[in-house]
Design an enzyme around this catalytic site. Structure first.
Site, PDB file in Angstrom:
ATOM      1  N   ASN A  14      -6.742 -17.611 -11.456  1.00 23.48           N
ATOM      2  CA  ASN A  14      -7.920 -18.238 -10.828  1.00 23.48           C
ATOM      3  C   ASN A  14      -9.213 -17.730 -11.459  1.00 23.48           C
ATOM      4  O   ASN A  14     -10.156 -18.496 -11.659  1.00 23.48           O
ATOM      5  CB  ASN A  14      -7.925 -18.003  -9.318  1.00 23.48           C
ATOM      6  CG  ASN A  14      -7.026 -18.992  -8.608  1.00 23.48           C
ATOM      7  OD1 ASN A  14      -7.380 -20.155  -8.449  1.00 23.48           O
ATOM      8  ND2 ASN A  14      -5.836 -18.547  -8.222  1.00 23.48           N
ATOM      9  N   ARG A  91      -6.470  -7.550  -0.743  1.00 22.61           N
ATOM     10  CA  ARG A  91      -6.901  -6.603   0.280  1.00 22.61           C
ATOM     11  C   ARG A  91      -7.750  -7.332   1.307  1.00 22.61           C
ATOM     12  O   ARG A  91      -8.475  -8.262   0.948  1.00 22.61           O
ATOM     13  CB  ARG A  91      -7.777  -5.512  -0.332  1.00 22.61           C
ATOM     14  CG  ARG A  91      -6.992  -4.452  -0.963  1.00 22.61           C
ATOM     15  CD  ARG A  91      -7.851  -3.380  -1.560  1.00 22.61           C
ATOM     16  NE  ARG A  91      -6.975  -2.547  -2.354  1.00 22.61           N
ATOM     17  CZ  ARG A  91      -6.176  -1.636  -1.844  1.00 22.61           C
ATOM     18  NH1 ARG A  91      -6.208  -1.369  -0.543  1.00 22.61           N
ATOM     19  NH2 ARG A  91      -5.356  -0.958  -2.611  1.00 22.61           N
ATOM     20  N   HIS A 109      -6.742 -19.606  -0.700  1.00 21.70           N
ATOM     21  CA  HIS A 109      -5.439 -19.246  -0.126  1.00 21.70           C
ATOM     22  C   HIS A 109      -4.443 -20.363  -0.430  1.00 21.70           C
ATOM     23  O   HIS A 109      -4.768 -21.546  -0.274  1.00 21.70           O
ATOM     24  CB  HIS A 109      -5.583 -19.025   1.372  1.00 21.70           C
ATOM     25  CG  HIS A 109      -4.306 -18.544   1.991  1.00 21.70           C
ATOM     26  ND1 HIS A 109      -3.862 -17.248   1.821  1.00 21.70           N
ATOM     27  CD2 HIS A 109      -3.365 -19.188   2.718  1.00 21.70           C
ATOM     28  CE1 HIS A 109      -2.692 -17.125   2.435  1.00 21.70           C
ATOM     29  NE2 HIS A 109      -2.373 -18.279   2.986  1.00 21.70           N
TER      30      HIS A 109
HETATM   31  C1  GAR Z   1      -3.400 -17.195  -5.732  1.00 23.75           C
HETATM   32  O1  GAR Z   1      -2.363 -18.127  -5.505  1.00 23.75           O
HETATM   33  C2  GAR Z   1      -4.226 -17.013  -4.482  1.00 23.75           C
HETATM   34  O2  GAR Z   1      -4.358 -18.189  -3.728  1.00 23.75           O
HETATM   35  C3  GAR Z   1      -3.421 -15.982  -3.747  1.00 23.75           C
HETATM   36  O3  GAR Z   1      -3.031 -15.079  -4.750  1.00 23.75           O
HETATM   37  C4  GAR Z   1      -2.816 -15.801  -5.958  1.00 23.75           C
HETATM   38  C5  GAR Z   1      -3.486 -15.064  -7.106  1.00 23.75           C
HETATM   39  O4  GAR Z   1      -3.139 -15.640  -8.337  1.00 23.75           O
HETATM   40  N1  GAR Z   1      -4.166 -15.361  -2.699  1.00 23.75           N
HETATM   41  C6  GAR Z   1      -3.660 -15.041  -1.510  1.00 23.75           C
HETATM   42  O5  GAR Z   1      -2.486 -15.176  -1.225  1.00 23.75           O
HETATM   43  C7  GAR Z   1      -4.667 -14.461  -0.521  1.00 23.75           C
HETATM   44  N2  GAR Z   1      -4.109 -14.366   0.783  1.00 23.75           N
HETATM   45  P1  GAR Z   1      -4.002 -15.337  -9.644  1.00 23.75           P
HETATM   46  O6  GAR Z   1      -4.142 -13.808  -9.745  1.00 23.75           O
HETATM   47  O7  GAR Z   1      -3.192 -15.894 -10.765  1.00 23.75           O
HETATM   48  O8  GAR Z   1      -5.333 -15.994  -9.489  1.00 23.75           O
END
Ligand code: GAR
Length: 202
Positions: A14, A91, A109
């Protein structure tokens, strides 16, 4: 021009999508800082490549969560950060932290909140039998995976899906949706009324 800090803990796909969107001109802002709580995270390599300053804060170096967050807040203030973008920051930020940046913290999310909160949203949706899940971008409040919702996109769960194939589609949607939400914020299009986000006309 506004200053953005992206917070991430892991892979940082992201973060990459946000960097690429800014390069393409999807939104105009300075990506001033990456805040990362994991010294081994791949996102740090992405930050080097994108020439974005990384601030590494390891929770284990601090006696309390308060001290840990104070260190981050100090850095955000010194970098004059206007918007915090949580992008896979695994976190929970405290009420004190939220108060410092009220309505200036976004989170993404991988589910249609309020369904499937927590760190395993994709797997939880996959095994639940639900036919749809999706992606949510929201303002962060004092509760986990909670706060006024800015954008949501549906992702269908197919009978032929594996957890991995579902995850790949959700990530692709995330990478498209987050830059859009950031642009809406930067263009001052978002108003919060009674826990709902009202979109002002552009
Ligand atoms: C993403 O899918 C984000 O939506 C999720 O962690 C992933 C990180 O991926 N976040 C959560 O679950 C927050 N509760 P990335 O490091 O490849 O961006």
């Amino acid at each position: 021009m506004k200053n953005i800090a992206v917070f991430a803990s892991g892979n940082g796909s992201n973060f990459q999508a946000i960097v690429d969107a800014r390069t393409r001109g999807t939104f105009k802002a300075r990506l001033k800082l990456l805040v990362c709580d994991n010294p081994d995270a791949y996102v740090l390599k992405r930050a080097v490549k994108a020439k974005i300053k990384a601030f590494i804060v390891d929770r284990r170096d601090f006696l309390s969560k308060k001290d840990f967050e104070e260190q981050i807040i100090k850095k955000l203030k010194s970098e004059k950060i206007d918007l915090i973008v949580l992008a896979g920051f695994m976190r929970i930020v405290s009420a004190h932290f939220v108060k410092q940046y009220r309505n200036k913290i976004l989170n993404i999310h991988p589910s249609l909140l309020p369904a499937f909160k927590g760190a395993h949203a994709i797997g939880d949706a996959f095994i639940s039998g639900a036919k749809v899940t999706g992606v949510t971008v929201h303002f962060v409040d004092e509760m986990m995976d909670h706060g006024p919702i800015i954008l949501q996109e549906i992702v269908k769960i197919k009978e032929t899906d594996t957890k991995e194939s579902l995850e790949a589609r959700i990530h692709a949607v995330e990478h498209a949706v987050y830059p859009k939400a950031i642009k809406l914020f930067l263009d001052n299009r978002l108003r919060i009324r009674k826990a709902k986000v009202i979109l002002r006309r552009g």
